[in-house]
Write a protein that holds these residues in place. Structure first.
Motif, mmCIF file in Angstrom:
data_model
loop_
_atom_site.group_PDB
_atom_site.id
_atom_site.type_symbol
_atom_site.label_atom_id
_atom_site.label_comp_id
_atom_site.label_asym_id
_atom_site.label_seq_id
_atom_site.Cartn_x
_atom_site.Cartn_y
_atom_site.Cartn_z
ATOM 1 N N THR A 729 0.848 -1.186 0.000
ATOM 2 C CA THR A 729 0.000 0.000 0.000
ATOM 3 C C THR A 729 0.885 1.238 0.000
ATOM 4 O OG1 THR A 729 -0.098 -0.005 2.415
ATOM 5 C CG2 THR A 729 -1.855 -1.153 1.241
ATOM 6 N N ARG A 730 0.340 2.317 -0.473
ATOM 7 C CA ARG A 730 1.073 3.580 -0.409
ATOM 8 C C ARG A 730 0.904 4.127 1.001
ATOM 9 N NH1 ARG A 730 0.524 8.564 -4.752
ATOM 10 N NH2 ARG A 730 2.401 9.699 -4.116
ATOM 11 N N SER A 731 2.011 4.310 1.693
ATOM 12 C CA SER A 731 1.934 4.636 3.113
ATOM 13 C C SER A 731 3.190 5.363 3.558
ATOM 14 C CB SER A 731 1.762 3.348 3.933
ATOM 15 O OG SER A 731 1.913 3.595 5.311
ATOM 16 N N ARG A 732 3.048 6.237 4.544
ATOM 17 C CA ARG A 732 4.198 6.911 5.138
ATOM 18 C C ARG A 732 4.700 6.171 6.377
ATOM 19 N NH1 ARG A 732 4.011 12.347 3.048
ATOM 20 N NH2 ARG A 732 3.844 11.934 0.814
ATOM 21 N N THR A 733 4.056 5.049 6.711
ATOM 22 C CA THR A 733 4.492 4.267 7.861
ATOM 23 C C THR A 733 4.935 2.860 7.474
ATOM 24 O OG1 THR A 733 2.193 3.626 8.302
ATOM 25 C CG2 THR A 733 3.062 5.540 9.496
ATOM 26 N N LYS A 734 4.167 2.180 6.600
ATOM 27 C CA LYS A 734 4.549 0.841 6.167
ATOM 28 C C LYS A 734 3.997 0.590 4.774
ATOM 29 C CE LYS A 734 4.791 -3.982 7.593
ATOM 30 N NZ LYS A 734 4.447 -4.982 8.625
ATOM 31 N N GLY A 735 4.850 0.690 3.787
ATOM 32 C CA GLY A 735 4.428 0.500 2.407
ATOM 33 C C GLY A 735 5.422 1.149 1.469
ATOM 34 N N PHE A 736 4.917 1.829 0.445
ATOM 35 C CA PHE A 736 5.798 2.500 -0.505
ATOM 36 C C PHE A 736 5.332 3.932 -0.702
ATOM 37 C CE2 PHE A 736 2.350 1.764 -3.449
ATOM 38 C CZ PHE A 736 2.455 2.783 -4.378
ATOM 39 N N ASP A 737 6.227 4.746 -1.218
ATOM 40 C CA ASP A 737 5.872 6.084 -1.666
ATOM 41 C C ASP A 737 6.682 6.382 -2.920
ATOM 42 O OD1 ASP A 737 4.542 8.465 -1.780
ATOM 43 O OD2 ASP A 737 5.612 9.416 -0.121
ATOM 44 N N TYR A 738 6.281 7.437 -3.608
ATOM 45 C CA TYR A 738 6.956 7.864 -4.835
ATOM 46 C C TYR A 738 7.649 9.190 -4.580
ATOM 47 C CZ TYR A 738 7.503 9.932 -9.500
ATOM 48 O OH TYR A 738 8.008 10.542 -10.623
ATOM 49 N N ALA A 739 8.923 9.285 -4.944
ATOM 50 C CA ALA A 739 9.689 10.522 -4.814
ATOM 51 C C ALA A 739 9.824 11.158 -6.188
ATOM 52 C CB ALA A 739 11.061 10.238 -4.216
ATOM 53 N N ALA A 740 9.075 12.232 -6.417
ATOM 54 C CA ALA A 740 9.052 12.847 -7.746
ATOM 55 C C ALA A 740 10.388 13.482 -8.105
ATOM 56 C CB ALA A 740 7.939 13.887 -7.813
ATOM 57 N N THR A 741 11.103 14.024 -7.119
ATOM 58 C CA THR A 741 12.358 14.713 -7.420
ATOM 59 C C THR A 741 13.407 13.771 -7.995
ATOM 60 O OG1 THR A 741 13.013 14.403 -5.109
ATOM 61 C CG2 THR A 741 12.031 16.529 -5.708
ATOM 62 N N SER A 742 13.301 12.479 -7.686
ATOM 63 C CA SER A 742 14.266 11.499 -8.198
ATOM 64 C C SER A 742 13.608 10.418 -9.043
ATOM 65 C CB SER A 742 15.012 10.842 -7.031
ATOM 66 O OG SER A 742 14.096 10.327 -6.086
ATOM 67 N N ASN A 743 12.280 10.512 -9.230
ATOM 68 C CA ASN A 743 11.517 9.543 -10.027
ATOM 69 C C ASN A 743 11.753 8.119 -9.531
ATOM 70 O OD1 ASN A 743 9.659 9.058 -12.160
ATOM 71 N ND2 ASN A 743 11.316 8.324 -13.459
#
Length: 773
Positions: A729-743
């Protein structure tokens, strides 16, 4: 709504109707589409999404003569094998007999590719078997585009494949090496593009049914959360936009009284209890060719003119870059807004649009009902600025939410704010969308060496204390985002022997800071002391540029296992914190052959080159020439240090038209140019709490250090990620996120082992450069 075909075979017919016709007329060889690109997805102005064929669908009522020894559909399988009858065989019951059907079992892979062999020995030939290797995955879900090839894996060096990144003459696909003109091994997970072999149940050694590639497929009806994520698309010719939105977004174009050329606006709201985001996009005529200045002036106007606003601060500016379709942009500007009276997000958004299109007041009409979301005096505004010089147009896309919702880790608000302001969801009206699948084998943790260059002057006491107050959260976030990090803390001393030296002990005000070394993640308390008391006293002469240079160069060359050297595998980051122009740039000062020229005021009525409300300078050419050596150093172009010194530079300093304190910060000439050249972010030193800025910086660092960098720029809202057999899942605690500045994809709080497989599927705009491997 999304019009999904009911089966892999129907999908294949929809995607390759023209291909089927080619088989019928006898052309040899399969199409050479690769991976998931050019998948036939098409978006429409009403927001729906469907599969789109590249040619008319075949006439399924066609007739022909079935003759033994002949091959009516030119698929390499004799007619009598396919079943002349009577009646002739029609395996998929589509009304077309197998001897005329290019895909007899309707599994998405043409008969010409599957052939009459029986891969799993079940008595059913592959061209009639939906699961030819009996691995539990349909053939059309393994060979996603039915071309008989595995993703972008190459056979020969330099082989160019349609839909794949270009490769040099001596290169192959990811995970392959070029040996004597051939690519070895022939198959690797890294070049699979989410595909596996329909005739081999263990394409990469493990069961294909357990691969993370399932996120590249149509989600099953009983598990709609699995597989590719559908999106909504909206476009405006007058506004010059095509936007990708969450399916639940309510989109509507607003009216503007006496609209001038290039003036247009629209809103899109996410009203769910875990969302509460008021989105917007607007178009204006461009009045200059500098996107950074344009973005700064928009932010300054909002801060000065938004009704009932009692305070504002710039958390980060966003990094100057180019969009996927090659326009200059500043994505991710974040403003903290404080109002005198509580408001909900759509009320703030509507007031913002009225402010932008004034005077006169009230030009914007037909706004949607502003009845959702919690009310608060504290809001977060995020936006992207895009400049299209040839059109003479500026586009601004973003969103508003309460700061409480944006900071709530259990809500989705922060992700929606990011997706609507990072530039990945915006294109021209002519652009189309397609799908990609990127495969990764996780072989390392993200490593970063972070150098702080901190102003120790009295006017900065509260800012240093603020960094200390947020240190615990900063360290915790870095660890949770999987960073293997070290911290080096330098001051801005004028003493030659102290320039760039790191602090490693609690000492006196003017001591050398102890051993010149990086601090480890376990040394948070020492970090806090060193930020408050960097090595040597600067004596009100802040040589920030000199110390930023020396803080990098004295810790080169890179080396492994040396606490005094930057690590070989680490992303290098420099964070400069100051409220003044660097002393070297002031008239009468110099460093290392660089003569200063900026004039400061003695009294408030004196002329000055550094006033915070100027935002532009008549000496810009001199400023650019002065800092060229620093830009060359941090972009890897220095003749001595080369790529070893390459770094991303972030800045916490003054921002355009934002004064505070007795004298206010200087405008950060010199620093600002370096930050823009290295892709860093700039934040407002006048903030009362730097916590949100530090959070953004650490997320940016984690992204820059990630090993999972995507091949193309995705629509970030569409990303789906699987690690092994588990969808994250997209999550700030347990999962993944996308960093646009580094793609890149960042794993947060998710443990993994070396060699684990990860797949990311996503939609992207077609109009962007192909990567070159």
């Amino acid at each position: 709504m999304l019009d999904w075909p009911d089966s892999a075979g129907e999908r294949a017919v929809a995607l390759r109707a023209g291909l089927v016709v080619l088989f019928w007329v006898g052309l040899a060889g399969p199409a050479t589409l690769a991976g998931c690109s050019e998948d036939g997805f098409s978006s429409f102005a009403d927001g729906s999404v469907s599969f789109e064929a590249s040619a008319p669908k075949p006439d399924l009522t066609s007739s022909g003569t079935c003759e033994p020894g002949k091959d009516a559909d030119n698929d390499g399988i004799p007619d009598e094998v396919e079943g002349c009858g009577p009646p002739p065989s029609d395996t998929d019951l589509d009304g077309l007999p197998d001897y005329l059907d290019a895909d007899s079992d309707n599994d998405g892979v043409p008969d010409k590719i599957e052939g009459a062999k029986d891969s799993d020995g079940d008595g059913v030939p592959d061209y009639l078997d939906n699961d030819s290797d009996d691995d539990g995955v349909n053939d059309g879900d393994e060979d996603l585009n039915g071309d008989g090839k595995l993703g972008c894996c190459r056979v020969t060096c330099g082989e160019q494949r349609e839909g794949c990144p270009e490769v040099a003459a001596d290169a192959c696909g990811p995970g392959q090496t070029c040996k004597s003109g051939s690519c070895e091994p022939l198959v690797t997970f890294l070049c699979s593009e989410g595909e596996s072999d329909p005739t081999n149940d263990k394409t990469y050694g493990d069961d294909d049914g357990k691969l993370p590639s399932f996120v590249c497929r149509k989600p099953p009806e009983e598990q709609p959360e699995k597989g590719l994520k559908p999106m909504q698309f909206q476009k405006s010719t007058a506004g010059g936009w095509h936007v990708a939105l969450e399916l639940g977004s309510s989109y509507g174009e607003v009216a503007i009284k006496d609209a001038k050329a290039k003036e247009a606006a629209a809103t899109f709201d996410l009203k769910g209890a875990k969302q509460a985001v008021a989105g917007f996009i607007f178009s204006l005529p461009a009045n200059n060719s500098d996107v950074a200045l344009t973005s700064s002036m928009i932010a300054a106007r909002i801060a000065a003119e938004l009704p009932d606003l009692s305070a504002s601060s710039q958390i980060v500016s966003g990094a100057v870059s180019t969009t996927h379709d090659h326009f200059p942009t500043v994505p991710g500007t974040r403003l903290a807004l404080t109002f005198s009276n509580a408001k909900n997000p759509p009320t703030v958004r509507d007031a913002l649009l009225q402010t932008i299109f004034a005077p006169p007041a009230g030009r914007v009409t037909k706004l949607p009902s502003a009845t959702f979301g919690p009310s608060s005096v504290e809001h977060l505004l995020v936006f992207q600025t895009v400049l299209r010089p040839k059109e003479g147009r500026v586009l601004v896309m973003g969103a508003v939410a309460t700061r409480a919702m944006a900071n709530d880790k259990s809500a989705d608000t922060a992700f929606h704010l990011e997706d609507l302001s990072n530039g990945t969801g915006l294109a021209t009206p002519q652009d189309k969308d397609t799908v990609e699948c990127d495969a990764f084998v996780l072989d390392r943790v993200s490593a970063a060496d972070i150098i702080w260059v901190v102003d120790e002057s009295g006017s900065m006491d509260d800012n240093r204390k603020d960094i200390v107050a947020n240190a615990k959260d900063f360290f915790a976030r870095a660890l949770n985002e999987g960073l293997d990090f070290r911290m080096g803390i330098a001051g801005m001393s004028s003493k030659s022997k102290g320039k760039g030296r790191f602090c490693s002990r609690q000492g006196a005000t003017d001591d050398d800071g102890g051993t010149d070394r990086f601090l480890e993640p376990t040394e948070q308390s020492l970090f806090e002391h060193c930020v408050e008391n960097p090595p040597y006293l600067e004596e009100s002469s802040e040589y920030g540029l000199a110390n930023a240079w020396m803080a990098v160069t004295r810790h080169l060359p890179r080396a492994a296992n040396d606490p005094a050297k930057i690590r070989k595998d680490a992303t290098l980051v420099v964070i400069i914190v100051t409220d003044e122009v660097s002393q070297e740039m002031r008239f009468g000062s110099s460093w290392n052959g660089h003569q200063g020229f900026l004039v400061s005021e003695i009294f408030p009525w004196d002329p000055s080159d550094m006033k915070i409300d100027q935002c532009t300078s008549t000496k810009q050419t001199q400023i650019d020439a002065y800092v060229k050596d620093w830009i060359d150093l941090y972009t890897g172009k220095n003749a001595t240090h080369g790529a070893e010194a390459k770094a991303i530079v972030h800045l916490i300093a003054g921002v355009c038209k934002k004064a505070c304190g007795s004298y206010g910060p200087d405008y950060p000439w010199g620093y600002q140019e370096i930050v823009r050249a290295t892709g860093g972010q700039q934040a407002d030193i006048c903030q009362k709490d730097l916590g949100a800025t530090l959070q953004q910086i650490i997320s940016s660092i984690a992204g820059a250090s990630s090993p999972a960098v995507l091949q193309y720029v995705p629509m970030s809202a569409s990303i789906a990620v699987a690690l092994g057999a588990d969808k994250l899942t997209r999550s700030r605690t347990k999962g993944f996120d996308y960093a646009a500045t580094s793609n890149s994809i960042v794993l947060i709080g998710v443990p993994f082992n070396k060699g684990d497989q990860l797949v990311a599927s996503y939609r992207r705009w077609v109009e962007q450069e192909k990567p070159i491997l």
